[in-house]
Design a protein around this motif. Structure first.
Motif, short mmCIF file in Angstrom:
data_model
loop_
_atom_site.label_atom_id
_atom_site.label_comp_id
_atom_site.label_asym_id
_atom_site.label_seq_id
_atom_site.Cartn_x
_atom_site.Cartn_y
_atom_site.Cartn_z
N MET A 52 0.84 -1.21 0.00
CA MET A 52 0.00 0.00 0.00
C MET A 52 0.87 1.25 0.00
SD MET A 52 -1.32 2.65 2.21
CE MET A 52 -0.66 2.03 3.72
N SER A 53 1.93 1.23 0.80
CA SER A 53 2.83 2.39 0.87
C SER A 53 3.49 2.66 -0.47
CB SER A 53 3.90 2.17 1.95
OG SER A 53 3.30 2.08 3.22
N ARG A 54 3.96 1.60 -1.14
CA ARG A 54 4.58 1.76 -2.47
C ARG A 54 3.57 2.28 -3.49
NH1 ARG A 54 7.06 -2.83 -0.96
NH2 ARG A 54 5.51 -4.14 -1.96
N LYS A 55 2.35 1.75 -3.45
CA LYS A 55 1.33 2.20 -4.41
C LYS A 55 0.99 3.67 -4.18
CE LYS A 55 -0.56 -2.30 -5.48
NZ LYS A 55 -1.69 -3.21 -5.47
N ALA A 56 0.85 4.07 -2.93
CA ALA A 56 0.57 5.48 -2.64
C ALA A 56 1.75 6.36 -3.07
CB ALA A 56 0.29 5.66 -1.15
N ALA A 57 2.97 5.90 -2.81
CA ALA A 57 4.16 6.66 -3.22
C ALA A 57 4.24 6.75 -4.74
CB ALA A 57 5.42 6.01 -2.65
N ASN A 58 3.82 5.71 -5.45
CA ASN A 58 3.79 5.75 -6.91
C ASN A 58 2.87 6.86 -7.41
OD1 ASN A 58 5.58 3.74 -7.75
ND2 ASN A 58 4.06 2.13 -7.50
N ILE A 59 1.71 6.98 -6.80
CA ILE A 59 0.74 8.00 -7.21
C ILE A 59 1.32 9.40 -6.96
CG2 ILE A 59 -1.52 9.00 -6.68
CD1 ILE A 59 -2.42 6.04 -6.08
N ILE A 60 1.89 9.60 -5.78
CA ILE A 60 2.45 10.90 -5.44
C ILE A 60 3.65 11.21 -6.34
CG2 ILE A 60 3.63 12.23 -3.64
CD1 ILE A 60 1.88 10.61 -1.61
N SER A 61 4.52 10.24 -6.55
CA SER A 61 5.72 10.50 -7.36
C SER A 61 5.34 10.78 -8.82
CB SER A 61 6.71 9.34 -7.27
OG SER A 61 6.17 8.16 -7.82
N ALA A 62 4.32 10.11 -9.32
CA ALA A 62 3.87 10.39 -10.69
C ALA A 62 3.41 11.84 -10.80
CB ALA A 62 2.75 9.44 -11.09
N SER B 60 0.23 7.56 11.50
CA SER B 60 1.04 6.39 11.18
C SER B 60 0.80 5.86 9.77
CB SER B 60 0.78 5.28 12.21
OG SER B 60 -0.59 4.92 12.20
N SER B 61 -0.36 6.06 9.21
CA SER B 61 -0.67 5.48 7.89
C SER B 61 0.28 5.92 6.78
CB SER B 61 -2.11 5.80 7.49
OG SER B 61 -3.00 5.20 8.38
N PRO B 62 0.61 7.20 6.63
CA PRO B 62 1.46 7.59 5.50
C PRO B 62 2.97 7.44 5.73
CG PRO B 62 0.72 9.54 6.64
CD PRO B 62 0.04 8.37 7.30
N VAL B 63 3.40 6.99 6.89
CA VAL B 63 4.84 6.93 7.18
C VAL B 63 5.57 6.06 6.17
CG1 VAL B 63 6.58 6.16 8.86
CG2 VAL B 63 4.63 7.53 9.62
#
Length: 146
Positions: free
Chosen positions: A12-22, A38-41
């Motif tokens: 989940m963290s990688r997928k969220a980071a993918n969206i933000i980085s895109a 704690s969720s976005p750490v």
């Protein structure tokens, strides 16, 4: 609403980071609405990792952090501003002057950050002094006009 399934917290963290980085790559001067807790750490750790590898540049990014406690100094370890510096900002090249930290329950319509929206409207939910409202509006307008 789009629901993205993940097998675990790391996924989940990688997928969220993918969206933000895109978003960062497509629009280097975008405005990010970032949360604390704690969720976005894990997401922030992934973004830092990609930044350290030279894959991301935060130098033009503007950030609006929607959480903060009124009256709590930004240097207090319990403050949301401290959390963001400790978990993301201090580890990437974002300019702290490009970060807007709300100071109470403050609701800002994300549409206000689109350069296509005019006039800018603000919705404040809290007991802010007139001076605080003027200061927050000024910071938001300055951030948008860049």
């Amino acid at each position: 609403m789009k629901i993205i399934r993940a097998k675990d917290y790391a996924d989940m963290s990688r997928k969220a980071a993918n969206i933000i980085s895109a978003q960062i790559i497509m629009k280097p001067d975008c405005v990010l609405g970032l949360a604390t807790g704690s969720s976005p750490v894990g997401t922030y750790k992934q973004l830092i990792d990609w930044y350290n590898k030279g894959n991301l540049d935060f130098s033009e990014i503007r950030s609006v952090n929607l959480d903060e406690y009124k009256g709590l100094d930004a240097s207090n370890p319990q403050s949301c501003a401290y959390f963001m510096r400790h978990n993301l900002f201090d580890s990437v090249n974002i300019k702290l002057e490009n970060t807007i930290q709300a100071r109470s329950i403050l609701l800002i319509a994300f549409a206000a950050f689109s350069s296509a929206v005019s006039p800018i409207s603000f919705t404040f939910i809290s007991a802010f002094s007139k001076a605080e409202i003027i200061e927050i509006k000024s910071k938001i307008r300055a951030s948008i006009s860049r």
